[in-house]
Write a protein that holds these residues in place. Structure first.
Motif, PDB file in Angstrom:
ATOM      1  N   ASP A  37       0.846  -1.191   0.000  1.00 29.92           N
ATOM      2  CA  ASP A  37       0.000   0.000   0.000  1.00 29.92           C
ATOM      3  C   ASP A  37       0.885   1.246   0.000  1.00 29.92           C
ATOM      4  O   ASP A  37       1.806   1.373   0.798  1.00 29.92           O
ATOM      5  CB  ASP A  37      -0.905  -0.014   1.237  1.00 29.92           C
ATOM      6  CG  ASP A  37      -1.937   1.093   1.229  1.00 29.92           C
ATOM      7  OD1 ASP A  37      -1.977   1.874   0.259  1.00 29.92           O
ATOM      8  OD2 ASP A  37      -2.704   1.164   2.202  1.00 29.92           O
ATOM      9  N   GLU A  38       0.576   2.170  -0.903  1.00 30.90           N
ATOM     10  CA  GLU A  38       1.389   3.376  -1.042  1.00 30.90           C
ATOM     11  C   GLU A  38       1.236   4.333   0.140  1.00 30.90           C
ATOM     12  O   GLU A  38       2.076   5.192   0.362  1.00 30.90           O
ATOM     13  CB  GLU A  38       1.041   4.091  -2.345  1.00 30.90           C
ATOM     14  CG  GLU A  38       1.419   3.292  -3.561  1.00 30.90           C
ATOM     15  CD  GLU A  38       0.923   3.917  -4.849  1.00 30.90           C
ATOM     16  OE1 GLU A  38       0.307   5.008  -4.802  1.00 30.90           O
ATOM     17  OE2 GLU A  38       1.154   3.319  -5.900  1.00 30.90           O
ATOM     18  N   GLN A  39       0.163   4.205   0.898  1.00 27.03           N
ATOM     19  CA  GLN A  39      -0.060   5.079   2.044  1.00 27.03           C
ATOM     20  C   GLN A  39       0.729   4.652   3.272  1.00 27.03           C
ATOM     21  O   GLN A  39       0.793   5.379   4.256  1.00 27.03           O
ATOM     22  CB  GLN A  39      -1.549   5.122   2.385  1.00 27.03           C
ATOM     23  CG  GLN A  39      -2.374   5.737   1.290  1.00 27.03           C
ATOM     24  CD  GLN A  39      -3.858   5.707   1.622  1.00 27.03           C
ATOM     25  OE1 GLN A  39      -4.266   5.110   2.599  1.00 27.03           O
ATOM     26  NE2 GLN A  39      -4.646   6.351   0.790  1.00 27.03           N
ATOM     27  N   TRP A  54      -0.705  -4.715   4.831  1.00 25.96           N
ATOM     28  CA  TRP A  54      -0.626  -3.622   3.863  1.00 25.96           C
ATOM     29  C   TRP A  54      -0.251  -4.108   2.469  1.00 25.96           C
ATOM     30  O   TRP A  54       0.118  -3.314   1.619  1.00 25.96           O
ATOM     31  CB  TRP A  54       0.394  -2.586   4.325  1.00 25.96           C
ATOM     32  CG  TRP A  54      -0.060  -1.874   5.541  1.00 25.96           C
ATOM     33  CD1 TRP A  54      -0.968  -0.854   5.608  1.00 25.96           C
ATOM     34  CD2 TRP A  54       0.345  -2.131   6.878  1.00 25.96           C
ATOM     35  NE1 TRP A  54      -1.142  -0.464   6.914  1.00 25.96           N
ATOM     36  CE2 TRP A  54      -0.343  -1.232   7.715  1.00 25.96           C
ATOM     37  CE3 TRP A  54       1.225  -3.040   7.466  1.00 25.96           C
ATOM     38  CZ2 TRP A  54      -0.184  -1.207   9.085  1.00 25.96           C
ATOM     39  CZ3 TRP A  54       1.386  -3.029   8.832  1.00 25.96           C
ATOM     40  CH2 TRP A  54       0.683  -2.113   9.625  1.00 25.96           C
ATOM     41  N   CYS A 107      -1.252  -6.412  -1.091  1.00 26.25           N
ATOM     42  CA  CYS A 107      -2.324  -7.016  -1.873  1.00 26.25           C
ATOM     43  C   CYS A 107      -1.725  -7.554  -3.168  1.00 26.25           C
ATOM     44  O   CYS A 107      -0.624  -7.176  -3.559  1.00 26.25           O
ATOM     45  CB  CYS A 107      -3.436  -6.010  -2.151  1.00 26.25           C
ATOM     46  SG  CYS A 107      -2.891  -4.541  -3.015  1.00 26.25           S
TER      47      CYS A 107
END
Length: 158
Positions: free
Chosen positions: A72-74, A144, A146
C-alpha cells in the motif's frame, strides 16, 4: 530462511565459544564469563536487524515487481520498520532476560554452567530467533499488501 539461520547459528556459536576465556564453567549473571553478557545483546539486536532487513527486502521486491504482491502506497515504511524493530527487540530481550532470571532462580546461585553447552544454547537461540524474525515481519507486513493486478487491454474496435 537458510540464508539467515545458518550464519546466525554458526557465528553466534563461535562468538559465544570464543568469548569464554576458560572453557570451564560459567554462571547466569555473575562473573566475567556469564551467560547474560552473550545472550542479552544478541536477543536485542538480532530481532532489530532482521526485522529491518526483511521489511526492506520485501518492500523493495514488491516495488520492483519481483513478487506478485504490492505494498500500500499510504504505508510509511520507515515508521513501520522502526516501530516493529524496536518492539521485536525489546520483547525478545525481555523474554530472554526473564528466562535467565528463571534459570537463576531455579538453580542455586553457585550453580555452574558448562561453557561449551552454553555456546550451543546461544547458537541454537540465534537460529530460533532467525527463523522467527524472518517470518514475523512479513506476517505483520501482509496487512498492507495485496496481489498485483494485471491490466488487460480490450480492443473495442475488434
Amino acid at each position: 530462511m537458510i540464508y539467515y539461520v545458518l550464519p546466525n547459528v554458526f557465528f553466534n556459536f563461535i562468538i559465544a565459544y570464543a568469548s569464554f576465556k576458560e572453557l570451564g564453567y560459567t554462571h547466569f549473571f555473575s562473573g566475567e564469563q556469564n551467560l547474560a553478557r552473550l545472550t542479552l545483546p544478541m536477543a536485542l539486536f538480532l530481532p532489530v536487524v532482521l526485522t529491518i532487513d526483511i521489511i526492506k527486502r520485501v518492500t523493495d521486491a514488491a516495488g520492483q515487481g519481483a513478487i506478485e504482491f504490492t505494498v500500500d502506497e499510504q504505508l510509511n515504511i520507515k515508521k513501520l520498520m522502526t516501530k516493529l524493530s524496536i518492539l521485536h527487540g525489546v520483547i525478545t530481550c525481555s523474554l530472554v532476560l526473564a528466562m535467565l532470571f528463571l534459570g537463576q532462580y531455579n538453580f542455586s546461585k553457585d550453580y555452574k554452567l558448562d561453557a561449551t553447552a552454553m555456546a550451543v544454547v546461544v547458537g541454537t537461540l540465534a537460529g530460533i530467533l532467525s527463523v522467527i524474525f524472518v517470518y514475523l515481519p512479513v506476517w505483520r507486513l501482509r496487512r498492507w499488501m495485496c496481489k498485483r493486478v494485471q491490466a488487460v487491454a480490450v480492443d473495442l474496435n475488434a
